[in-house]
Design an enzyme around this catalytic site. Sequence first.
Site, PDB file in Angstrom:
ATOM      1  N   CYS A 140       0.955  -1.254  -0.069  1.00  0.00           N
ATOM      2  CA  CYS A 140      -0.099  -0.037   0.062  1.00  0.00           C
ATOM      3  C   CYS A 140       0.883   1.301  -0.487  1.00  0.00           C
ATOM      4  O   CYS A 140       2.206   1.151   0.018  1.00  0.00           O
ATOM      5  CB  CYS A 140      -0.733  -0.058   1.113  1.00  0.00           C
ATOM      6  SG  CYS A 140      -2.076  -1.539   1.577  1.00  0.00           S
ATOM      7  N   ARG A 159       0.644   2.342  -5.718  1.00  0.00           N
ATOM      8  CA  ARG A 159       0.878   0.763  -4.885  1.00  0.00           C
ATOM      9  C   ARG A 159       0.041   0.139  -4.807  1.00  0.00           C
ATOM     10  O   ARG A 159      -0.135  -0.951  -3.941  1.00  0.00           O
ATOM     11  CB  ARG A 159       1.606   1.658  -3.962  1.00  0.00           C
ATOM     12  CG  ARG A 159       2.912   2.202  -3.968  1.00  0.00           C
ATOM     13  CD  ARG A 159       3.416   2.715  -3.186  1.00  0.00           C
ATOM     14  NE  ARG A 159       4.327   1.619  -1.960  1.00  0.00           N
ATOM     15  CZ  ARG A 159       4.887   1.148  -1.929  1.00  0.00           C
ATOM     16  NH1 ARG A 159       5.848   1.705  -2.958  1.00  0.00           N
ATOM     17  NH2 ARG A 159       5.610   0.240  -1.018  1.00  0.00           N
ATOM     18  N   TRP A 162      -3.971  -1.778  -1.311  1.00  0.00           N
ATOM     19  CA  TRP A 162      -4.622  -3.220  -1.935  1.00  0.00           C
ATOM     20  C   TRP A 162      -4.495  -4.130  -1.138  1.00  0.00           C
ATOM     21  O   TRP A 162      -3.718  -4.575  -0.147  1.00  0.00           O
ATOM     22  CB  TRP A 162      -2.601  -3.329  -3.023  1.00  0.00           C
ATOM     23  CG  TRP A 162      -2.795  -4.041  -3.784  1.00  0.00           C
ATOM     24  CD1 TRP A 162      -3.369  -3.995  -5.285  1.00  0.00           C
ATOM     25  CD2 TRP A 162      -2.334  -5.776  -3.940  1.00  0.00           C
ATOM     26  NE1 TRP A 162      -3.519  -5.133  -5.851  1.00  0.00           N
ATOM     27  CE2 TRP A 162      -2.891  -6.218  -5.272  1.00  0.00           C
ATOM     28  CE3 TRP A 162      -2.323  -6.543  -2.442  1.00  0.00           C
ATOM     29  CZ2 TRP A 162      -2.032  -7.729  -5.077  1.00  0.00           C
ATOM     30  CZ3 TRP A 162      -1.860  -7.348  -2.708  1.00  0.00           C
ATOM     31  CH2 TRP A 162      -1.659  -8.492  -3.645  1.00  0.00           C
ATOM     32  N   ASN A 181       1.534  -0.256   5.843  1.00  0.00           N
ATOM     33  CA  ASN A 181       1.800  -1.393   4.457  1.00  0.00           C
ATOM     34  C   ASN A 181       2.051  -2.378   4.719  1.00  0.00           C
ATOM     35  O   ASN A 181       4.343  -2.488   5.752  1.00  0.00           O
ATOM     36  CB  ASN A 181       2.532  -0.420   3.263  1.00  0.00           C
ATOM     37  CG  ASN A 181       3.258  -0.700   2.798  1.00  0.00           C
ATOM     38  OD1 ASN A 181       2.976  -1.850   1.968  1.00  0.00           O
ATOM     39  ND2 ASN A 181       4.627  -0.738   1.869  1.00  0.00           N
ATOM     40  N   GLY A 182       2.011  -4.100   4.643  1.00  0.00           N
ATOM     41  CA  GLY A 182       3.241  -4.810   5.246  1.00  0.00           C
ATOM     42  C   GLY A 182       1.803  -5.840   5.115  1.00  0.00           C
ATOM     43  O   GLY A 182       0.309  -5.407   5.606  1.00  0.00           O
ATOM     44  N   GLU A 187       7.100 -10.798 -22.198  1.00  0.00           N
ATOM     45  CA  GLU A 187       6.743 -10.068 -21.798  1.00  0.00           C
ATOM     46  C   GLU A 187       5.387  -9.772 -22.731  1.00  0.00           C
ATOM     47  O   GLU A 187       4.696  -8.671 -22.303  1.00  0.00           O
ATOM     48  CB  GLU A 187       7.878  -8.408 -22.149  1.00  0.00           C
ATOM     49  CG  GLU A 187       7.944  -8.020 -21.852  1.00  0.00           C
ATOM     50  CD  GLU A 187       7.047  -7.207 -20.050  1.00  0.00           C
ATOM     51  OE1 GLU A 187       7.675  -7.965 -19.607  1.00  0.00           O
ATOM     52  OE2 GLU A 187       7.094  -5.991 -19.893  1.00  0.00           O
ATOM     53  N   LYS A 208       1.836  -8.058 -20.791  1.00  0.00           N
ATOM     54  CA  LYS A 208       1.850  -6.923 -21.649  1.00  0.00           C
ATOM     55  C   LYS A 208       0.512  -6.953 -21.260  1.00  0.00           C
ATOM     56  O   LYS A 208      -0.650  -5.818 -21.388  1.00  0.00           O
ATOM     57  CB  LYS A 208       2.728  -6.205 -22.223  1.00  0.00           C
ATOM     58  CG  LYS A 208       3.917  -5.598 -21.478  1.00  0.00           C
ATOM     59  CD  LYS A 208       4.058  -4.310 -20.549  1.00  0.00           C
ATOM     60  CE  LYS A 208       3.947  -4.387 -19.400  1.00  0.00           C
ATOM     61  NZ  LYS A 208       4.888  -5.678 -18.293  1.00  0.00           N
ATOM     62  N   GLU A 239      -2.126  -8.286 -18.519  1.00  0.00           N
ATOM     63  CA  GLU A 239      -2.429  -7.351 -17.252  1.00  0.00           C
ATOM     64  C   GLU A 239      -3.239  -6.105 -17.649  1.00  0.00           C
ATOM     65  O   GLU A 239      -3.875  -5.322 -16.599  1.00  0.00           O
ATOM     66  CB  GLU A 239      -0.868  -6.689 -16.844  1.00  0.00           C
ATOM     67  CG  GLU A 239       0.222  -5.765 -17.395  1.00  0.00           C
ATOM     68  CD  GLU A 239       1.121  -6.096 -16.784  1.00  0.00           C
ATOM     69  OE1 GLU A 239       0.903  -6.039 -15.476  1.00  0.00           O
ATOM     70  OE2 GLU A 239       2.183  -5.623 -17.148  1.00  0.00           O
ATOM     71  N   HIS A 267       4.304 -29.291 -29.684  1.00  0.00           N
ATOM     72  CA  HIS A 267       3.526 -30.060 -28.611  1.00  0.00           C
ATOM     73  C   HIS A 267       2.808 -30.076 -28.031  1.00  0.00           C
ATOM     74  O   HIS A 267       2.824 -30.986 -26.994  1.00  0.00           O
ATOM     75  CB  HIS A 267       4.960 -30.463 -27.823  1.00  0.00           C
ATOM     76  CG  HIS A 267       6.519 -30.231 -28.537  1.00  0.00           C
ATOM     77  ND1 HIS A 267       6.860 -31.389 -28.849  1.00  0.00           N
ATOM     78  CD2 HIS A 267       7.225 -29.259 -30.043  1.00  0.00           C
ATOM     79  CE1 HIS A 267       8.329 -31.313 -29.613  1.00  0.00           C
ATOM     80  NE2 HIS A 267       8.214 -30.191 -29.874  1.00  0.00           N
ATOM     81  N   LYS A 304       1.756  -1.799  -8.019  1.00  0.00           N
ATOM     82  CA  LYS A 304       3.341  -1.340  -8.368  1.00  0.00           C
ATOM     83  C   LYS A 304       4.784  -2.303  -8.009  1.00  0.00           C
ATOM     84  O   LYS A 304       5.275  -2.990  -8.350  1.00  0.00           O
ATOM     85  CB  LYS A 304       3.397  -0.706  -8.732  1.00  0.00           C
ATOM     86  CG  LYS A 304       4.870   0.133  -8.883  1.00  0.00           C
ATOM     87  CD  LYS A 304       5.158   0.424 -10.978  1.00  0.00           C
ATOM     88  CE  LYS A 304       5.930   0.792 -11.416  1.00  0.00           C
ATOM     89  NZ  LYS A 304       6.045  -0.166 -12.806  1.00  0.00           N
TER      90      LYS A 304
HETATM   91  C1  F6R Z   1       4.062  -6.285 -15.304  1.00  0.00           C
HETATM   92  C2  F6R Z   1       5.199  -5.977 -13.898  1.00  0.00           C
HETATM   93  C3  F6R Z   1       5.733  -6.599 -13.041  1.00  0.00           C
HETATM   94  C4  F6R Z   1       6.676  -6.756 -12.176  1.00  0.00           C
HETATM   95  C5  F6R Z   1       7.104  -7.058 -10.800  1.00  0.00           C
HETATM   96  C6  F6R Z   1       8.523  -7.995 -10.430  1.00  0.00           C
HETATM   97  O1  F6R Z   1       4.493  -5.620 -15.779  1.00  0.00           O
HETATM   98  O2  F6R Z   1       5.329  -4.942 -13.628  1.00  0.00           O
HETATM   99  O3  F6R Z   1       5.270  -8.167 -13.449  1.00  0.00           O
HETATM  100  O4  F6R Z   1       8.052  -6.218 -12.837  1.00  0.00           O
HETATM  101  O5  F6R Z   1       6.532  -6.932  -9.837  1.00  0.00           O
HETATM  102  O6  F6R Z   1       8.562  -6.028 -10.041  1.00  0.00           O
HETATM  103  P1  F6R Z   1      10.397  -5.255  -9.544  1.00  0.00           P
HETATM  104  O7  F6R Z   1      10.868  -5.189 -10.493  1.00  0.00           O
HETATM  105  O8  F6R Z   1       9.580  -4.340  -9.233  1.00  0.00           O
HETATM  106  O9  F6R Z   1      10.858  -6.618  -8.521  1.00  0.00           O
END
Ligand code: F6R
Length: 605
Positions: free
Chosen positions: A2, A27, A74, A100-101, A481, A485, A488, A504, A600
Amino acid sequence: MCGIIGYAGQRPAVPVVMEGLHRLEYRGYDSAGVAYVRRQGIGVLRAQGKLMALEEKLASESAVSMCAMGHTRWATHGAPSERNAHPHTSNDAAFVLVHNGIIENYQEIKAALTAKGYVFHSETDTEVLVNLIAEYAKTEPDALHAFAAALREARGAYAVCLMARDEPGVIYAARMSAPLILGLGTGENFVASDIPAFLPYTRQVVFLDDGDIVRLSASGHDILRLEDLSSVVRAPQTIQWDMQAAQKGGYRHFMLKEIFEQPRVLADGLSGRVLDGDVLLTELDALPVPRKLHIVACGTSWHSALWGRYLLEHWAKVATQVEIASEFRYRQTLLLEKDDLVLVISQSGETADTLAALRVAKEHGAQTLGLCNVLGSSIARESQAVLYTQAGPEISVASTKAMCSQMLMLALMALYWGRRKGCLATEERRAIIADLEKLPIVLEQALPAMQHKARELSRKYAQARNFFYLGRGHCYPLALEGALKLKELSYIHAEGYAAGEMKHGPIALIDPVFPAFVLALNDSMLPKVVSNMEEVQARQGKVIALTNAGVKVQAEDVWIIPDMPGFLSGFAALPALQLFSYETADYLGKDVDQPRNLAKSVTVE
Ligand code: F6R
């Protein structure tokens, strides 16, 4: 995971806190709340949903105060609802807490408090902690001692801010395995989960350590150690980047801005790192070239790692293993030996699984190296050596420019170790570096046309319910990737596959409404990729082929991107994948910067 912020100063505190929460909303954004000092007691306002809902409530309150704190959530314990939103207040209304946590032993504590007559109105661990503080306040001399005693009993990860009814104008805060930063102003002080929350007011920051407790007021701050409340002094640092970097700057979304920032990210990443055809990574000079490299990361950072493996093995001949952090941390890592190097990659430097994996690696006696974007983050501080990417603040929840910056650093590492091991010819190394230096300008010129093409294709494919992303070699991680993208951001189901694996099993799924996005770049794998693409088309599958000028491919849609030699073509493919997802999600009306269910920085397991 959060966002929290606390403020004590001379300004109207609630607007300062609300502005900070807007910058922390990435966050978590399922509910939010503020607490502020009133003439009598502490006022608390909370609302389910995004900050706008809280703002509407605040509009009908006269929340005038010089000291306040806020939270954007969150959900971990308890569904997103006003009842579970922070701040939480103790039964006696003497303490208010944002957190947060996760407090891992909250059930035990809750049972003990319930037996003593405490009543709980939410399902959160935070409400348990604030009542534990109230309980300790009955026997401890003051709020600080009660706060510390409760935190010593709590197990888990937290960054918390506390207000005590009997100490108006004071904010207590503490950190344990979750980010918390002090902002030092003139006649005002801040504490927050991330720097942009208070950057309009000060660039002087103190990165708190695990086990630090802070007592903050308008006139100053004290940092104490949780174990014995002894004082510590932590030197402030000056943040170089400004608010411009943390704002949208005319773009519709942060994500779009961050995609378009990639040429700058590459230029900044190269600056000071390449000189006279050579790579400078002085942070690595004291480390031996690894016999074996283990890269550990999550999500997009894991995809960077998978991509980097191709370069590290090819250019530096370093045996490289790549693992998902949440798996690595619990596996019997028999392969890990003392002279192995464990590289942990994390944009935020706070991802709980990656941080735990780093600690596991250290327990095994392996050397550790962090590759992080956020200065002073936990992973950066706990790694034996650290390399920073130069991406600047990444605000959009979906990671874009961070991946580009990680790929660049991995390429530089491969060139650097290749030179140290003497396995990469000087001429080849110099030619690659010269090509790397051209990347920023090539991308800068290509991005507007890429966005145009991405928009056109998004209109055609936005109704698909499923997508394959296919690639081979270093394009396989890029395919993963691309799929991440798309899912998500637009909530379209997408799977990244090694193109050679399709036959396969997965090819059974192909039909005229299950398209495939194929990375068919001009490299040594092209003939193989073209065969795999034809296999899809033979089953009536529609294909978007991402390719280079001069390559002969037959596909429903052909998308030409700039031709960069070898592995460097990945830097041109990446923004194309990002833009296609961006345009598709935007066209479908999705919340691009804050996709549902995500946050994030994943600071919980
Ligand atoms: C996808 C995304 C997540 C982060 C993952 C790792 O767009 O942003 O998959 O890449 O949560 O985050 P970091 O790099 O901050 O450890």
